[in-house]
Design a protein around this motif. Structure first.
Motif, PDB file in Angstrom:
ATOM      1  N   UNK A  49       0.837  -1.199   0.000  1.00  0.00           N
ATOM      2  CA  UNK A  49       0.000   0.000   0.000  1.00  0.00           C
ATOM      3  C   UNK A  49       0.878   1.258   0.000  1.00  0.00           C
ATOM      4  N   UNK A  50       1.888   1.280   0.846  1.00  0.00           N
ATOM      5  CA  UNK A  50       2.740   2.470   0.951  1.00  0.00           C
ATOM      6  C   UNK A  50       3.490   2.725  -0.359  1.00  0.00           C
ATOM      7  N   UNK A  51       4.018   1.667  -0.956  1.00  0.00           N
ATOM      8  CA  UNK A  51       4.772   1.829  -2.205  1.00  0.00           C
ATOM      9  C   UNK A  51       3.858   2.333  -3.320  1.00  0.00           C
ATOM     10  N   UNK A  55       4.106   5.933  -5.371  1.00  0.00           N
ATOM     11  CA  UNK A  55       4.291   5.959  -6.823  1.00  0.00           C
ATOM     12  C   UNK A  55       3.171   6.723  -7.517  1.00  0.00           C
ATOM     13  N   UNK A  56       1.950   6.589  -7.005  1.00  0.00           N
ATOM     14  CA  UNK A  56       0.850   7.341  -7.599  1.00  0.00           C
ATOM     15  C   UNK A  56       1.059   8.843  -7.391  1.00  0.00           C
ATOM     16  N   UNK A  57       1.495   9.233  -6.212  1.00  0.00           N
ATOM     17  CA  UNK A  57       1.740  10.652  -5.945  1.00  0.00           C
ATOM     18  C   UNK A  57       2.826  11.213  -6.864  1.00  0.00           C
ATOM     19  N   UNK A  61       2.067  13.915  -9.833  1.00  0.00           N
ATOM     20  CA  UNK A  61       2.700  15.226  -9.673  1.00  0.00           C
ATOM     21  C   UNK A  61       3.490  15.615 -10.916  1.00  0.00           C
ATOM     22  N   UNK A  62       4.059  14.624 -11.610  1.00  0.00           N
ATOM     23  CA  UNK A  62       4.806  14.902 -12.837  1.00  0.00           C
ATOM     24  C   UNK A  62       3.878  15.033 -14.042  1.00  0.00           C
ATOM     25  N   UNK A  63       2.783  14.287 -14.043  1.00  0.00           N
ATOM     26  CA  UNK A  63       1.817  14.334 -15.157  1.00  0.00           C
ATOM     27  C   UNK A  63       0.407  14.299 -14.578  1.00  0.00           C
ATOM     28  N   UNK A  64      -0.155  15.436 -14.198  1.00  0.00           N
ATOM     29  CA  UNK A  64      -1.480  15.465 -13.549  1.00  0.00           C
ATOM     30  C   UNK A  64      -2.586  14.815 -14.369  1.00  0.00           C
ATOM     31  N   UNK A 130      -5.666   1.152  -4.928  1.00  0.00           N
ATOM     32  CA  UNK A 130      -4.649   2.047  -4.366  1.00  0.00           C
ATOM     33  C   UNK A 130      -3.693   2.526  -5.455  1.00  0.00           C
ATOM     34  N   UNK A 131      -3.344   1.630  -6.384  1.00  0.00           N
ATOM     35  CA  UNK A 131      -2.454   2.026  -7.478  1.00  0.00           C
ATOM     36  C   UNK A 131      -3.078   3.099  -8.352  1.00  0.00           C
ATOM     37  N   UNK A 132      -4.423   3.123  -8.416  1.00  0.00           N
ATOM     38  CA  UNK A 132      -5.113   4.139  -9.195  1.00  0.00           C
ATOM     39  C   UNK A 132      -5.503   5.371  -8.411  1.00  0.00           C
ATOM     40  N   UNK A 133      -5.035   5.481  -7.183  1.00  0.00           N
ATOM     41  CA  UNK A 133      -5.309   6.673  -6.395  1.00  0.00           C
ATOM     42  C   UNK A 133      -6.529   6.587  -5.513  1.00  0.00           C
ATOM     43  N   UNK A 134      -7.139   5.424  -5.404  1.00  0.00           N
ATOM     44  CA  UNK A 134      -8.323   5.285  -4.566  1.00  0.00           C
ATOM     45  C   UNK A 134      -7.979   5.318  -3.092  1.00  0.00           C
TER      46      UNK A 134
END
Length: 241
Positions: A49-51, A55-57, A61-64, A130-134
């Motif tokens: 979950x943390x990783x 990675x999503x953040x 942040x680089x490509x909104x 989580x990988x998709x920002x949920x």
């Protein structure tokens, strides 16, 4: 006093060799093994979950614009996994665990709610979100996953092995999962007592204590001690305005 001590030591081999002690020891070993495995799985689940969150953040942040692509795909993929392969993996996981401990439920229903497929789909679907920002908690799923681990260990014991009731094993799994997910061994014990005080806690009180302690110790060995809600910062208090 010394003679009584020697007499007790002389009876020790007979005590260890007694059928009752051997049966109690064999009965608690699955709780130890499943508790340690639950601790490792809970720690690995939390680290994933943390990783993925980091990675999503970084990616957004680089490509909104990725936010508008990753989120819909992740949610759709997670729903498809659950809908197509294991509907029992839907939701938080706690209702499934509680349903598996009801007195009238059959072995087939327990296998569906806490089977290996449900546990695997639970992990895949939640990590995909989580990988998709949920925003999804890992604690409820950890309880269902840990219940599945304990059920799997119980179902794979040899025929001669003394077994605790499956409902007791499942609730011990939920308590161990709670202890590992929240780093609160006492919370796991209280959870089990609350759920079993009306029925059969006396039949496995030693097992649940062992399972919770082993899971909590394994989680702390890997992650170290921590406060779940963070470390409070208190300023200096004075009685002056």
């Amino acid at each position: 006093m010394i003679q009584k001590l020697r007499a007790g030591l002389d009876r020790l081999p007979d005590l260890v060799a007694s059928r009752r002690v051997r049966q109690s020891t064999l009965q608690v070993l699955p709780f130890w093994f499943a508790g340690a495995l639950t601790g490792l799985v809970a720690v690995g689940y939390a680290q994933i979950f943390r990783v993925l969150e980091r990675r999503f953040d970084v990616a957004t942040s680089e490509a909104p614009w990725l936010l508008f692509v990753l989120c819909p795909l992740a949610f759709l993929g997670s729903w498809a996994l659950v809908h197509l392969f294991s509907p029992e993996a839907a939701g938080s996981g706690i209702p499934q665990l509680m349903a598996a401990t009801t007195p009238d439920i059959g072995e087939r229903a327990i296998n569906r709610l806490l089977g290996a497929r449900a546990a695997v789909i639970k992990i895949l679907s939640s990590t995909l979100i989580v990988a998709g920002g949920g925003a999804i908690g890992r604690e409820g799923p950890t309880l269902q996953i840990s219940g599945a681990i304990f059920r799997g260990v119980q179902s794979r014991l040899p025929a001669f092995w003394p077994r605790a009731p499956m409902s007791s094993m499942v609730l011990a799994g939920g308590a161990a999962g709670l202890a590992a997910a929240f780093n609160t061994p006492l919370g796991g014990i209280v959870y089990a007592i609350e759920e079993l005080a009306r029925s059969h806690i006396g039949s496995f009180r030693s097992g649940v204590l062992h399972a919770v302690l082993v899971a909590g110790i394994v989680a702390q060995i890997v992650l170290g001690p921590y406060l779940y809600l963070g470390f409070p910062r208190l300023g200096i208090w004075t009685n002056q305005d």
